[in-house]
Design a protein around this motif. Structure first.
Motif, mmCIF file in Angstrom:
data_model
loop_
_atom_site.group_PDB
_atom_site.id
_atom_site.type_symbol
_atom_site.label_atom_id
_atom_site.label_comp_id
_atom_site.label_asym_id
_atom_site.label_seq_id
_atom_site.Cartn_x
_atom_site.Cartn_y
_atom_site.Cartn_z
ATOM 1 N N LYS A 139 114.801 33.439 22.932
ATOM 2 C CA LYS A 139 115.871 33.568 21.943
ATOM 3 C C LYS A 139 116.668 34.855 22.083
ATOM 4 N N VAL A 140 116.064 35.883 22.630
ATOM 5 C CA VAL A 140 116.755 37.174 22.733
ATOM 6 C C VAL A 140 116.921 37.586 24.195
ATOM 7 N N VAL A 141 115.828 37.393 24.968
ATOM 8 C CA VAL A 141 115.880 37.715 26.391
ATOM 9 C C VAL A 141 116.682 36.640 27.121
ATOM 10 N N GLY A 188 107.443 35.467 13.473
ATOM 11 C CA GLY A 188 108.366 36.606 13.506
ATOM 12 C C GLY A 188 108.715 37.096 12.124
ATOM 13 N N GLN A 189 108.626 36.186 11.147
ATOM 14 C CA GLN A 189 108.939 36.583 9.773
ATOM 15 C C GLN A 189 107.835 36.249 8.791
ATOM 16 N N THR A 246 111.744 38.558 16.704
ATOM 17 C CA THR A 246 112.696 39.044 15.711
ATOM 18 C C THR A 246 114.057 39.247 16.381
ATOM 19 N N THR A 247 114.965 39.855 15.661
ATOM 20 C CA THR A 247 116.300 40.076 16.208
ATOM 21 C C THR A 247 116.446 41.540 16.625
ATOM 22 N N ALA A 252 117.421 37.676 34.361
ATOM 23 C CA ALA A 252 118.273 38.760 33.852
ATOM 24 C C ALA A 252 117.978 38.893 32.357
ATOM 25 N N ILE A 253 117.424 40.031 31.950
ATOM 26 C CA ILE A 253 117.092 40.223 30.533
ATOM 27 C C ILE A 253 118.370 40.120 29.704
#
Lengths: 773, 151
Positions: A2-4, A580-581, A516-517, A654-655
């Protein structure tokens, strides 16, 4: 994920564009003493006498430093692991000056004008010595650049200062001479590369103060804050516990800030005067008196059979480290170790040579770190060999280049000044990179050249390249994650963001693991008091080494959270899920992260949750790429436009794909500058002529018309979320790709960088002469 | 001596040294968004707006600014945020040392030519050296900003 591997803007982009104080000089104490350096007008001289009385007497001058009143203990400015593979051959200030721009004395005064006036009042009596200005005559020259006592190598690096040799090295696999003899075709050529300037936009900057605990606090625009602290402590004989180094925002480095430049003199000023002091290099000082790329002469021989099998590679290099031996051996070795394994199926390979001292601006670390020099020679020579064999250079590369699952004996033999580490290519998508590159540039319709109706010629050229991902068993990165009330985190890393975006990508890695974000993970980097250790931003190590440390730290934090949530919910850790939450038990009881954090800090089982982990690589998985260029050339004059540059890169995951592309494209354009116009010129007396942006041109908005950059799918299991490195690989291909394209357009093979308009014109004129006679 | 001028739409009276450039003057008064990257008029990082036109602060004497309007990114935060959004989306941020100057030129370009194309952007920004990027992402970000957030 979701972030990487997702679109995430830089965590600091907005604040910096809005002009918030962020860079070293933005954070200097008001009323800092200004430190200025008197620099040598001679390429080589001995200071017979130095009179500083008038300067000291000038109102507003607080301190004058010369070799007579500073510690005389040899050290190296190179920001490398300890013990360093660079010789300890530098004194804070010395009786000898070894290049135009070398430090003679330093003045600290209340303002710039007074400091400059004081410099003019220092009288120096020089015994001018014959300088060594040509790398090819440096060895056993009658002038010995380092005749002084007290200099040394930290472990055997082939250091022979009495012969002007800073380092030497030799290795071989198989019998190269015999194998070359048995080849159907052998190509031999000599290549030259120049002392490219880093030209980062922020000049080298440092300031110092004594803090309220009477400790020395340094802000430095460095790539290696922990090495700066160690080297200052050793050279100034100050306990390391009394020094704090903070690296604020850095305005570009490219290797040029992988060293101490003003730190020593500014630190000494503050220690002696107890007053804040600062130094900002002028642009002339950045060019003349910081670092440059090691110029090299590369003699290469390649041997192959008629069927297109490459059998032997022989590479002999003479490298010019300038006045001091910083990064001398290691840059030299990378010219082999991150170049020759590209063709891993040969029967025999030999690599060796010397790194010599000359009376020129010291060479140091520079993006590519030897690989760009070696790549220019090898990838030019491969095309030359294919021409002689009448074999297509793409097919030749595809047949002989390294592939996934393969290895090279070079990995085990050659490391960073020491032995290397054996490794197999778990990921190598070089074949995909080449294939996709050919499609993107439409190679088959353009190779080798097309003559346009207006008489101009469009041609293409290409090269392949590899780099590394950190230095195995040496580069260490560490991270700490701290949980805060309300359930957000601090991420503390020693890793050094110098503009490449490491603060952003390391935050992404932590956020991904903690589900998380990015805005819930607050990153703080490179403060020797507050962040854990990291060797620094070099050797393409941050994503792989520091990224793995962040990954491990975040995993630890996640386990701690599960443990505490289980306690709060009264069940076993194994029966708690976390998204995460919210933590949820098997019986669907829940507690949010925010509730859990507030419980930990205010209500029950109170404690601080902090996780720390470190990572040191056991291998250095190489990123790979194919670089392809199209030029539009005037056959009368040799003038050309770069129409297109295609880069297809295997950097693992690619991060942050946009920032990764930024690294690649930045490297390509910097490499194109080196390839065709970043020329370095000295006077006969050894003064650098190309010492500002008027005489030394770097690429502008108008230099390259189009860049096409793609990252291929690749997953390196040992890297964080499958990542390898991407910081350096982009710079390696342009010199050879351009040389090959110019050859395809003109039939002129240019073997020395930069491939200037003058060299192209001279080659075209000579070619016409040949054709007429 | 004291000089009075408009800095980011506010009247200020500050002391200037004889011969001091606007660049050194602003930094000495802690307007640190204006960066120093070279020894004179070759890199673009000290760009400020003087009466709404980009100028290199290193080439303007502080004394010459008496009564003039000087703008830096601190005074144009709303527009600069928009530029920054575009840079973020296009991945155009790297070290950022040149970014305040580029932002001011882009703001001026949009006022001069709200339909600027890539080639015009490249020409307008040619004086802004950047060693980190390949420039291409900056051009994409500029097109996005000038196009009102669309690429």
């Amino acid at each position: 994920m979701k972030v990487v591997n997702q679109y995430v803007p830089s965590v600091d982009g907005k604040g910096i564009m809005l002009g918030r104080p962020a860079f070293t000089d933005d954070l200097a104490e008001p009323n800092s003493l200004i430190v200025k350096v008197l620099r040598s007008p001679h390429a080589f001289a001995k200071i017979k006498g130095i009179d500083t009385k008038a300067a000291e007497a000038l109102e507003g001058v607080e301190l004058v430093l010369t070799h007579k009143n500073v510690p005389q203990k040899a050290f190296t400015r190179a920001g490398q692991g300890y013990p360093e593979p660079s010789p300890h051959d530098k004194f804070i200030l010395d009786r000898y000056v070894r290049y135009v721009g070398d430090e003679v004395a330093a003045v600290a005064a209340v303002d710039e004008k007074t400091a400059e006036e004081a410099l003019r009042l220092i009288e120096v009596d020089y015994e001018v010595l014959e300088p060594v200005l040509d790398l090819e005559t440096a060895i056993d020259h009658s002038s010995v650049i380092h005749p002084e006592e007290g200099i040394r190598e930290m472990f055997p690096i082939g250091f022979e200062p009495k012969r002007n040799i800073a380092a030497s090295y030799a290795m071989h696999v198989g019998d190269v001479d015999e194998t070359l003899k048995s080849c159907d075709q052998v190509v031999r050529e000599t290549f030259y590369t120049q002392a490219q300037a880093h030209a980062m936009m922020e000049p080298h900057t440092v300031n110092a103060r004594m803090d309220y605990q009477n400790r020395l606090l340094i802000y430095s625009s460095t790539q290696t804050p922990f090495h700066v602290r160690r080297i200052l402590s050793q050279a100034l004989d100050v306990p390391i516990s009394r020094i704090r180094v903070i690296k604020p925002r850095v305005g570009g480095g490219f290797g040029g800030k992988q060293a101490l430049h003003g730190e020593m003199l500014v630190a000494l000023t503050t220690l002696r005067t107890r007053k804040p002091a600062k130094m900002v290099f002028s642009r002339q000082e950045v060019f003349e008196s910081s670092y440059s790329r090691h110029p090299m002469r590369i003699d290469i021989a390649l041997g192959a059979m008629k069927d297109g099998t490459l059998k032997a590679m022989d590479c002999k290099i003479l490298s010019d480290t300038g006045a001091y031996g910083e990064h001398a051996l290691t840059v030299f070795m990378v010219a082999g170790s991150k170049v020759l394994p590209l063709y891993n199926k040969v029967d025999a390979v030999r690599f060796g040579g010397q790194v010599v001292y000359t009376n020129k601006t010291p060479a140091g670390a520079y993006r590519g770190y030897g690989a760009i020099q070696g790549n220019f020679a090898l990838e030019s020579a491969i095309d030359m060999l294919c021409e002689q064999l009448e074999i297509d250079p793409i097919q030749f590369r595809q047949k002989n280049m390294i592939a996934e699952g393969e290895s090279s004996p070079i990995f085990e033999i050659m490391g960073e000044g020491t032995e290397g580490t054996a490794m197999t290519m778990e990921t190598c998508k070089l074949d995909t990179c080449v294939q996709r590159g050919l499609e993107l540039i439409d190679w088959h319709n353009k190779y080798p050249r097309r003559i346009l109706p207006n008489g101009r010629i469009k041609s293409v050229g290409m090269a392949i390249a590899m780099q590394g991902s950190g230095i195995p068993y040496i580069d260490m990165g560490a991270a700490t994650i701290k949980l805060n009330d309300d359930g957000f985190y601090n991420l503390m890393v020693g890793a050094t963001d110098i503009g490449q975006g490491s603060d952003t990508i390391l935050t992404q890695i932590a956020a991904e693991v903690l589900m998380t974000t990015v805005d819930r993970v607050i990153v703080y980097s490179s403060d020797s008091d507050l962040t854990p250790f990291d060797t620094g931003a070099y050797a393409s190590s941050t994503t792989y080494v520091s990224g793995n440390a962040v990954l491990a730290t975040a995993e630890k934090m996640k386990l701690m959270l599960l443990e505490e949530a289980a306690k709060a919910l009264g069940c076993a850790r194994e029966s708690v899920r976390f998204d995460g939450q919210v933590f949820t038990t098997d019986s669907e009881e829940t507690i949010t992260l925010s509730q859990l954090s507030n419980r930990l800090y205010y209500n029950e089982d109170q404690q601080q949750l902090t996780a720390t982990a470190s990572y040191v690589g056991t291998k250095s998985p190489p990123p790979f790429m194919a670089g392809l260029i199209e030029i539009d050339l005037d056959p009368e004059t040799g003038e050309f436009d770069i129409v297109d540059y295609v880069s297809v890169v295997d950097c693992g995951t690619a991060i942050n794909p946009k920032l990764a592309i930024g690294q690649i494209e930045g490297g390509i354009v910097q490499g194109l500058g080196m390839a065709h116009f970043e020329d370095v010129k000295y006077t006969k007396q050894g003064r650098l002529i190309t010492n500002d942006f008027l005489t030394y041109k770097i690429p502008t908005q108008q230099s390259v018309k189009n860049l096409q950059t793609e990252i291929v799918h690749s997953y390196e299991a040992s890297g964080p979320f499958g990542a390898k490195s991407v910081g350096e690989i982009g710079i390696d291909t342009p010199p050879a790709a351009l040389a090959n394209a110019v050859y395809h357009a003109t039939g002129v093979r240019i073997t020395s960088l930069p491939i200037t308009a003058e060299k192209r014109m001279a080659g075209i004129t000579a070619k016409k002469g040949e054709q007429q006679s | 001596m004291k000089i009075t001028f408009m800095l980011n739409d506010r009247k200020v009276t500050w002391d200037a040294l004889p011969g001091e450039s606007l660049l050194d003057f602003l930094r000495r008064h802690h307007v640190v968004s204006v960066k120093k990257g070279c020894d004179g008029s070759t890199c673009g990082v000290c760009t400020v707006l003087m009466n709404h036109k980009p100028v290199l602060a290193c080439t303007v004497l502080a004394m010459r600014c008496t009564g003039e309007h000087i703008h830096t990114v601190e005074g144009l935060a709303d527009e600069v945020e928009k530029i920054s959004e575009a840079f973020g989306i296009e991945g155009a941020d790297q070290c950022g040392f040149c970014n305040p100057g580029i932002a001011l030129s882009l703001y001026a370009l949009k006022r001069e030519n709200s339909n600027a194309e890539a080639s015009e952007i490249r020409q307008y920004l040619e004086g802004h050296l950047c060693r980190c990027s390949g420039y291409q992402a900056q051009v994409k970000a500029a097109l996005r900003y000038i196009g009102g957030g669309q690429s």
